[in-house]
Design a protein around this motif. Structure first.
Motif, short mmCIF file in Angstrom:
data_model
loop_
_atom_site.label_atom_id
_atom_site.label_comp_id
_atom_site.label_asym_id
_atom_site.label_seq_id
_atom_site.Cartn_x
_atom_site.Cartn_y
_atom_site.Cartn_z
N LEU A 1 -20.14 -4.02 -11.90
CA LEU A 1 -19.04 -3.75 -12.83
C LEU A 1 -19.40 -4.29 -14.21
N ARG A 2 -19.33 -3.42 -15.20
CA ARG A 2 -19.48 -3.87 -16.59
C ARG A 2 -18.09 -4.23 -17.08
N VAL A 3 -17.97 -5.43 -17.64
CA VAL A 3 -16.66 -5.95 -18.04
C VAL A 3 -16.70 -6.33 -19.51
N LEU A 4 -15.64 -5.97 -20.22
CA LEU A 4 -15.45 -6.35 -21.62
C LEU A 4 -14.04 -6.91 -21.74
N VAL A 5 -13.94 -8.14 -22.26
CA VAL A 5 -12.64 -8.80 -22.43
C VAL A 5 -12.53 -9.18 -23.90
#
Length: 150
Positions: free
Chosen positions: A79-83
């Motif tokens: 999973l690529r995650v951006l917060v």
């Protein structure tokens, strides 16, 4: 039956939610509803709970008027995650700080704090933090367990 490692086109999540504990729990629930193995769900829950709760507690200092943007994009490798948020920046030494603890000591002698960041570092790949235009931008990948990769 479609292979769980192949993302469904509708699985990319883009969420924008208030910086409060209830909204964080709802966001986590939406991420965990993606097609993930049990092992992936465990890691995702640990990492995202740590990151999102720290934003609520530290970046916004419990101010529910702030907002958090979360993007989760499944791929064959994880999973690529951006917060992103507009709260206070991370402490200057934290993003690249290597956190090491001697966990063989007595429970009462364990140091306070830092364990969450250690977990995030250990359970993610490509962890990057940037402060840009008043925004905190944290990106990383949660890798798929080796046995789940096709």
């Amino acid at each position: 039956m479609q292979n769980a490692a192949t993302p469904h086109s509708d699985q990319c999540l883009k969420l924008d939610f208030p910086s409060d504990n209830f909204s964080v729990r709802q966001a986590l629930g939406k991420v965990l509803s993606l097609t993930l193995s049990d092992d992936e769900k465990s890691v995702v829950e640990i990492v995202l709970a740590e990151v999102l709760n720290n934003i609520v507690e530290h970046a916004y200092q419990e101010d529910p008027s702030g907002h958090i943007q979360l993007s989760v994009d499944p791929s064959d490798t994880g999973l690529r995650v951006l917060v992103q948020d507009e709260g206070l920046p991370l402490p200057a030494d934290l993003p690249n700080k290597q956190v090491n603890y001697d966990l063989t000591c007595e429970t009462g002698d364990l140091p306070e704090g830092g364990f969450g960041w250690l977990l995030v570092q250990e359970l993610t790949d490509g962890l990057q933090y940037e402060r840009r235009d008043g925004r905190n931008i944290l990106s990383f990948q949660i890798p798929k367990p080796a046995e789940d990769q096709a």
